[in-house]
Design an enzyme around this catalytic site. Structure first.
Site, mmCIF file in Angstrom:
data_model
loop_
_atom_site.group_PDB
_atom_site.id
_atom_site.type_symbol
_atom_site.label_atom_id
_atom_site.label_comp_id
_atom_site.label_asym_id
_atom_site.label_seq_id
_atom_site.Cartn_x
_atom_site.Cartn_y
_atom_site.Cartn_z
ATOM 1 N N ARG A 198 0.738 -1.213 -0.024
ATOM 2 C CA ARG A 198 -0.102 0.073 -0.075
ATOM 3 C C ARG A 198 0.799 1.361 0.169
ATOM 4 N NH1 ARG A 198 -5.078 -1.973 3.602
ATOM 5 N NH2 ARG A 198 -5.943 -3.284 1.910
ATOM 6 N N GLU A 250 3.658 -10.974 13.601
ATOM 7 C CA GLU A 250 3.097 -11.631 15.137
ATOM 8 C C GLU A 250 3.161 -13.086 15.308
ATOM 9 O OE1 GLU A 250 -1.418 -10.975 16.968
ATOM 10 O OE2 GLU A 250 -1.072 -10.136 15.056
#
Length: 181
Positions: free
Chosen positions: A69, A106
């Site tokens: 992005r 994560e």
């Protein structure tokens, strides 16, 4: 100009959607797609980034966009500033010789890379992405710039998720965000 800036920030904020439980239960996803769909909102984002850069980083030579992005906002900003744009991609997506850095996610690890000749030693760069969450991706991109001996002037994002404390990973760099949650 402050009123114009504030109205642009409000426009950007209105064009960020929230989706509960995406991509998994317990996550509140902030969606920038409505910004991209609305020319005025997209222009506001680039205007606000341009204003920030012209005020704080007049000597920038390259905008570095993060996969994927950062590729949406970075080229538009680079064009406005009359500077180059380069890509930081996920491992294995760029042709030619590359430099990479591994980083923690994560639930696992990832690698980011840049073409070896994309950034010259000493070049002044600004990194751009849509979102700062835990800070892992932006931190990895900063480490890539360090490997390339570039000078990181700062990082810019549309959205900062403050509760995830991603800014803590980027303490040695200035971070500019348009919208904070």
């Amino acid at each position: 100009m402050a009123a114009g800036r504030e109205s642009k920030l409000q426009l950007v904020h209105r064009h960020i959607r929230a989706f509960s439980d995406f991509p998994k239960k317990g996550i509140l996803f902030r969606d920038i797609c409505p910004i991209l769909k609305d020319p005025a909102a997209l222009t506001a984002v680039i205007d606000l980034f341009e204003e920030h850069v012209r005020k704080n980083h007049q000597h920038v030579e390259l905008i570095v966009g993060l996969d994927a992005r950062g590729f949406l906002f970075g080229p538009l900003l680079a064009q406005r500033l009359d500077v180059g744009f380069v890509l930081v991609r996920k491992k294995g997506k760029l042709p030619g010789s590359t430099v990479s850095v591994a980083y923690d996610l994560e639930y696992g690890k990832a690698e980011a890379e840049i073409q070896e000749d994309a950034v010259a030693p000493g070049q002044k760069v600004l990194l751009i992405d849509d979102l700062l969450a835990t800070g892992g991706t932006l931190y990895a991109a900063c480490e890539l710039m360090k490997k390339q001996q570039a000078e990181v002037l700062g990082c810019m994002v549309v959205i900062e998720l403050k509760e995830l404390n991603g800014i803590d990973k980027l303490k040695s760099h200035s971070v500019f965000s348009l919208v904070q949650y």
